[in-house]
Design an enzyme around this catalytic site. Structure first.
Site, PDB file in Angstrom:
ATOM      1  N   MET A 195       2.602   3.939   3.406  1.00 10.18           N
ATOM      2  CA  MET A 195       0.889   3.776   2.122  1.00 10.18           C
ATOM      3  C   MET A 195       0.674   4.825   0.819  1.00 10.18           C
ATOM      4  SD  MET A 195      -0.209   2.337   4.912  1.00 10.18           S
ATOM      5  CE  MET A 195      -1.848   2.890   4.482  1.00 10.18           C
TER       6      MET A 195
ATOM      7  N   HIS B  16       1.933  -6.868   4.679  1.00  7.88           N
ATOM      8  CA  HIS B  16       0.327  -6.399   4.721  1.00  7.88           C
ATOM      9  C   HIS B  16      -0.663  -6.900   6.089  1.00  7.88           C
ATOM     10  CE1 HIS B  16      -3.634  -4.751   2.825  1.00  7.88           C
ATOM     11  NE2 HIS B  16      -4.038  -6.148   2.817  1.00  7.88           N
TER      12      HIS B  16
ATOM     13  N   ARG C  31       1.567  10.194  -9.793  1.00  9.58           N
ATOM     14  CA  ARG C  31       2.756   9.193  -9.314  1.00  9.58           C
ATOM     15  C   ARG C  31       3.609   8.698 -10.274  1.00  9.58           C
ATOM     16  NH1 ARG C  31       0.001   5.981  -5.669  1.00  9.58           N
ATOM     17  NH2 ARG C  31      -2.709   7.051  -6.120  1.00  9.58           N
TER      18      ARG C  31
ATOM     19  N   ASN D 229       6.989  -6.293   0.690  1.00 15.39           N
ATOM     20  CA  ASN D 229       6.263  -5.808   1.845  1.00 15.39           C
ATOM     21  C   ASN D 229       5.402  -6.131   2.677  1.00 15.39           C
ATOM     22  OD1 ASN D 229       3.950  -3.580   2.192  1.00 15.39           O
ATOM     23  ND2 ASN D 229       2.668  -4.506   1.025  1.00 15.39           N
TER      24      ASN D 229
ATOM     25  N   SER E  39       7.034   1.211  13.242  1.00 17.36           N
ATOM     26  CA  SER E  39       7.280   0.050  13.866  1.00 17.36           C
ATOM     27  C   SER E  39       7.956  -1.011  13.329  1.00 17.36           C
ATOM     28  CB  SER E  39       6.271  -0.222  14.876  1.00 17.36           C
ATOM     29  OG  SER E  39       4.858  -0.911  14.509  1.00 17.36           O
TER      30      SER E  39
END
Ligand code: GRF
Length: 197
Positions: A98, A117, A69, A115, A13
């Site tokens: 995430m 948060h 990773r 980002n 969203s």
């Protein structure tokens, strides 16, 4: 034309809010920028449907199929770099993405990696922010847009929004109240970065 690449893991969203703002505010003429692509680490992320409907490039890189990773981040960088040229440096926008990114990846895009948060950083970095704010008895909660640095949920703060915690709030009701503010501040922070404010 500057390319914005948005990374998601779920509903997207915030990504949709940024795409809509870019259209409504004509970021192409105003900032020479466009949202070019959406990348998800989950094939099931429903935000991918919106991305496709908008005619954006969509990419799925399933993190589970990479050895570690570093390998995942290398593959991610390879896709992002398709949208990165010296004339048009890419802006990488994490929107409900995430996955923790390696320091090497973060440093590659330093200053152009943002980002959002769902807490008032530096309080409540990490997961379960709304429940933790409720458990702590906070009277206010909110969201933070920040530049990404190697340390998780740190980095210079670009925008914040505050909402009240109301009697009877659950993590769900608080999260919904915070999310409406995320949709307001994230596009604004991205626009400010594009205009070098
Ligand atoms: C948002 O609250 C974001 O801050 C958090 O996860 C949620 C994702 O929402 N990290 P969406 O995918 O943008 O709808």
């Amino acid at each position: 034309m500057k390319n914005i690449v948005i990374l998601i893991s779920g509903g997207g969203s915030n990504m949709a809010a940024i795409v809509r703002a870019s259209q409504k505010e004509d970021w192409a003429s105003r900032y020479g920028a466009r949202v070019a692509a959406v990348i998800s680490n989950k094939g099931t992320a429903s935000g991918l449907v919106f991305g496709k409907e908008q005619g954006l490039d969509t990419h799925v890189l399933d993190h589970k199929t990479y050895a570690d990773r570093e390998a995942f981040d290398a593959a991610l960088a390879e896709v992002i770099n398709r949208y990165d040229t010296p004339q048009a440096p890419v802006l990488v926008v994490l929107a409900g993405f995430m996955r923790i990114l390696t320091a090497g990846f973060v440093e590659k895009y330093a200053g152009r990696l943002v980002n959002i948060h769902p807490s008032l950083l530096p309080a409540f970095g990490g997961l379960h922010t709304h429940q933790r704010a409720l458990d702590a008895g906070c009277k206010f909660a909110g969201a933070t847009v920040h530049l990404v640095t190697p340390e998780l949920d740190h980095g210079p703060i670009l925008e914040q929004a505050v909402v009240p915690v109301l009697p009877g709030d659950t993590a769900e009701t608080l999260s919904a109240r915070v999310l409406t503010q995320e949709h307001r501040i994230y596009p604004r922070a991205v626009a400010a970065l594009l205009s070098n404010k």
